[in-house]
Design a protein around this motif. Structure first.
Motif, PDB file in Angstrom:
ATOM      1  N   GLU A  20       1.069  -0.987   0.116  1.00 13.20           N
ATOM      2  CA  GLU A  20       0.197   0.032  -0.025  1.00 13.20           C
ATOM      3  C   GLU A  20       0.678   0.598   0.252  1.00 13.20           C
ATOM      4  O   GLU A  20       0.769   2.340  -0.525  1.00 13.20           O
ATOM      5  CB  GLU A  20      -0.833   0.146   1.796  1.00 13.20           C
ATOM      6  CG  GLU A  20      -1.906   1.574   1.709  1.00 13.20           C
ATOM      7  CD  GLU A  20      -0.889   2.379   2.525  1.00 13.20           C
ATOM      8  OE1 GLU A  20      -1.212   3.429   2.308  1.00 13.20           O
ATOM      9  OE2 GLU A  20      -0.539   1.171   3.554  1.00 13.20           O
ATOM     10  N   ARG A  21       2.106   1.016   0.476  1.00  7.71           N
ATOM     11  CA  ARG A  21       2.683   2.498   0.525  1.00  7.71           C
ATOM     12  C   ARG A  21       3.201   2.621  -0.871  1.00  7.71           C
ATOM     13  O   ARG A  21       3.813   3.917  -0.442  1.00  7.71           O
ATOM     14  CB  ARG A  21       3.830   2.431   2.687  1.00  7.71           C
ATOM     15  CG  ARG A  21       2.702   2.318   3.293  1.00  7.71           C
ATOM     16  CD  ARG A  21       3.635   2.202   4.527  1.00  7.71           C
ATOM     17  NE  ARG A  21       3.383   3.155   5.380  1.00  7.71           N
ATOM     18  CZ  ARG A  21       3.300   3.126   6.860  1.00  7.71           C
ATOM     19  NH1 ARG A  21       4.978   2.619   8.009  1.00  7.71           N
ATOM     20  NH2 ARG A  21       2.377   3.390   7.955  1.00  7.71           N
ATOM     21  N   LEU A  24       0.895   3.883  -3.717  1.00 13.34           N
ATOM     22  CA  LEU A  24       0.056   5.200  -2.768  1.00 13.34           C
ATOM     23  C   LEU A  24       0.935   6.422  -3.217  1.00 13.34           C
ATOM     24  O   LEU A  24       2.132   6.709  -3.095  1.00 13.34           O
ATOM     25  CB  LEU A  24       0.170   5.729  -1.503  1.00 13.34           C
ATOM     26  CG  LEU A  24      -1.015   7.108  -1.032  1.00 13.34           C
ATOM     27  CD1 LEU A  24      -2.311   6.252  -1.119  1.00 13.34           C
ATOM     28  CD2 LEU A  24      -0.962   6.464   0.591  1.00 13.34           C
ATOM     29  N   THR A  34      -2.632  -2.967  -6.553  1.00 13.21           N
ATOM     30  CA  THR A  34      -2.914  -2.786  -5.184  1.00 13.21           C
ATOM     31  C   THR A  34      -4.482  -2.638  -4.476  1.00 13.21           C
ATOM     32  O   THR A  34      -4.824  -3.331  -3.658  1.00 13.21           O
ATOM     33  CB  THR A  34      -1.527  -2.240  -4.395  1.00 13.21           C
ATOM     34  OG1 THR A  34      -0.206  -2.179  -4.974  1.00 13.21           O
ATOM     35  CG2 THR A  34      -1.958  -1.850  -3.095  1.00 13.21           C
ATOM     36  N   CYS A  35      -5.030  -1.763  -4.896  1.00 17.29           N
ATOM     37  CA  CYS A  35      -5.784  -1.500  -3.875  1.00 17.29           C
ATOM     38  C   CYS A  35      -6.887  -3.121  -3.790  1.00 17.29           C
ATOM     39  O   CYS A  35      -7.500  -3.194  -3.905  1.00 17.29           O
ATOM     40  CB  CYS A  35      -6.785  -0.503  -4.856  1.00 17.29           C
ATOM     41  SG  CYS A  35      -6.079   1.046  -4.524  1.00 17.29           S
ATOM     42  N   ILE A  38      -6.114  -4.969  -1.709  1.00 16.57           N
ATOM     43  CA  ILE A  38      -6.610  -5.454  -0.593  1.00 16.57           C
ATOM     44  C   ILE A  38      -7.669  -5.721  -0.063  1.00 16.57           C
ATOM     45  O   ILE A  38      -7.898  -5.930   0.933  1.00 16.57           O
ATOM     46  CB  ILE A  38      -5.633  -3.785  -0.106  1.00 16.57           C
ATOM     47  CG1 ILE A  38      -4.198  -4.068   0.109  1.00 16.57           C
ATOM     48  CG2 ILE A  38      -6.365  -3.857   1.268  1.00 16.57           C
ATOM     49  CD1 ILE A  38      -3.672  -2.902   0.085  1.00 16.57           C
ATOM     50  N   LYS A  50      -4.907  -2.234   9.185  1.00 15.62           N
ATOM     51  CA  LYS A  50      -5.684  -1.800   8.980  1.00 15.62           C
ATOM     52  C   LYS A  50      -5.995   0.357   9.248  1.00 15.62           C
ATOM     53  O   LYS A  50      -6.295   0.744   7.498  1.00 15.62           O
ATOM     54  CB  LYS A  50      -7.463  -2.364   9.299  1.00 15.62           C
ATOM     55  CG  LYS A  50      -7.402  -3.350   8.113  1.00 15.62           C
ATOM     56  CD  LYS A  50      -8.792  -3.948   9.094  1.00 15.62           C
ATOM     57  CE  LYS A  50      -9.149  -5.470   8.160  1.00 15.62           C
ATOM     58  NZ  LYS A  50      -9.960  -6.253   8.344  1.00 15.62           N
ATOM     59  N   MET A  53      -2.924   2.058   7.806  1.00 14.41           N
ATOM     60  CA  MET A  53      -3.319   2.191   6.255  1.00 14.41           C
ATOM     61  C   MET A  53      -5.001   3.377   6.080  1.00 14.41           C
ATOM     62  O   MET A  53      -4.378   4.332   5.328  1.00 14.41           O
ATOM     63  CB  MET A  53      -4.655   0.524   5.670  1.00 14.41           C
ATOM     64  CG  MET A  53      -3.694   0.196   5.272  1.00 14.41           C
ATOM     65  SD  MET A  53      -4.385  -1.582   3.815  1.00 14.41           S
ATOM     66  CE  MET A  53      -2.635  -2.608   3.907  1.00 14.41           C
ATOM     67  N   ASP A  56      -2.721   6.319   6.553  1.00 16.61           N
ATOM     68  CA  ASP A  56      -2.031   6.789   5.064  1.00 16.61           C
ATOM     69  C   ASP A  56      -2.566   7.100   4.032  1.00 16.61           C
ATOM     70  O   ASP A  56      -1.801   8.482   3.905  1.00 16.61           O
ATOM     71  CB  ASP A  56      -0.852   5.144   4.959  1.00 16.61           C
ATOM     72  CG  ASP A  56      -0.329   4.627   5.677  1.00 16.61           C
ATOM     73  OD1 ASP A  56       0.500   5.258   6.746  1.00 16.61           O
ATOM     74  OD2 ASP A  56       0.537   3.238   5.310  1.00 16.61           O
ATOM     75  N   ILE A  57      -3.859   6.565   3.903  1.00 18.89           N
ATOM     76  CA  ILE A  57      -5.042   7.226   3.045  1.00 18.89           C
ATOM     77  C   ILE A  57      -5.682   8.137   3.129  1.00 18.89           C
ATOM     78  O   ILE A  57      -5.271   9.370   2.705  1.00 18.89           O
ATOM     79  CB  ILE A  57      -5.770   5.785   2.615  1.00 18.89           C
ATOM     80  CG1 ILE A  57      -4.914   4.572   1.863  1.00 18.89           C
ATOM     81  CG2 ILE A  57      -6.656   5.817   1.703  1.00 18.89           C
ATOM     82  CD1 ILE A  57      -5.738   3.423   1.751  1.00 18.89           C
ATOM     83  N   TRP A  72      -7.873   5.101  -3.998  1.00 19.36           N
ATOM     84  CA  TRP A  72      -7.754   5.027  -2.888  1.00 19.36           C
ATOM     85  C   TRP A  72      -8.454   5.845  -1.684  1.00 19.36           C
ATOM     86  O   TRP A  72      -8.719   5.025  -0.833  1.00 19.36           O
ATOM     87  CB  TRP A  72      -6.738   6.096  -3.074  1.00 19.36           C
ATOM     88  CG  TRP A  72      -4.830   5.283  -3.502  1.00 19.36           C
ATOM     89  CD1 TRP A  72      -4.442   6.472  -4.128  1.00 19.36           C
ATOM     90  CD2 TRP A  72      -4.386   4.369  -2.839  1.00 19.36           C
ATOM     91  NE1 TRP A  72      -3.372   5.511  -5.106  1.00 19.36           N
ATOM     92  CE2 TRP A  72      -3.298   4.348  -3.661  1.00 19.36           C
ATOM     93  CE3 TRP A  72      -4.482   3.794  -1.927  1.00 19.36           C
ATOM     94  CZ2 TRP A  72      -2.889   3.576  -3.730  1.00 19.36           C
ATOM     95  CZ3 TRP A  72      -3.900   2.456  -1.696  1.00 19.36           C
ATOM     96  CH2 TRP A  72      -2.826   2.728  -2.098  1.00 19.36           C
ATOM     97  N   LEU A  75     -10.995   2.545  -1.705  1.00 15.57           N
ATOM     98  CA  LEU A  75     -10.551   1.368  -0.793  1.00 15.57           C
ATOM     99  C   LEU A  75     -10.740   2.401   0.533  1.00 15.57           C
ATOM    100  O   LEU A  75     -10.736   1.085   1.715  1.00 15.57           O
ATOM    101  CB  LEU A  75      -9.118   1.011  -1.083  1.00 15.57           C
ATOM    102  CG  LEU A  75      -7.918   0.385   0.088  1.00 15.57           C
ATOM    103  CD1 LEU A  75      -8.400  -0.933   0.154  1.00 15.57           C
ATOM    104  CD2 LEU A  75      -6.734   0.046  -0.022  1.00 15.57           C
TER     105      LEU A  75
END
Length: 111
Positions: A20-21, A24, A34-35, A38, A50, A53, A56-57, A72, A75
């Motif tokens: 994810e990182r 992104l 990736t999305c 996940i 979670k 994440m 992060d998002i 993103w 997700l």
């Protein structure tokens, strides 16, 4: 097709946070891939990861292109929904636990 994976669930979860990182802010096919991965494998991600994440998002340096941002944000919505369900399940489990402790306490006191 079954796969065999050596490691613990925490290891897999950490690897998904890494993916994810990495993705992104990228502006390539990897974002959607990736999305989707996940979303389809939430059961492999710990509650703590979670939450990572979500953070992060919610606070990216960049989402990438507009189409990436949509991935993103979708997700993010799914992860937040999952977080609420986990909180609700934890609360219900705590309530059941407390009721059981209260019943045991009443039995002891009634003797």
């Amino acid at each position: 097709m079954e796969i065999k994976l050596n490691g613990k669930i925490e290891d897999i979860s950490a690897m998904l946070v890494g993916a994810e990182r990495y993705a992104l802010g990228r502006r390539t096919y990897i974002v959607q891939w990736t999305c989707e991965f996940i979303k389809n494998n939430l059961h492999l991600i710990t509650n703590k990861d979670k939450q990572v994440m979500v953070r992060d998002i919610e606070n990216p340096i960049s989402y990438g292109d507009e189409c990436d941002k949509e991935c993103w944000l979708q997700l993010l919505e799914i992860l937040k929904k999952e977080e609420k369900e986990n909180e609700s399940n934890d609360k219900s489990a705590d309530e059941r636990k407390n009721r059981g402790a209260n019943k045991r306490g009443k039995k002891k006191n009634s003797r």
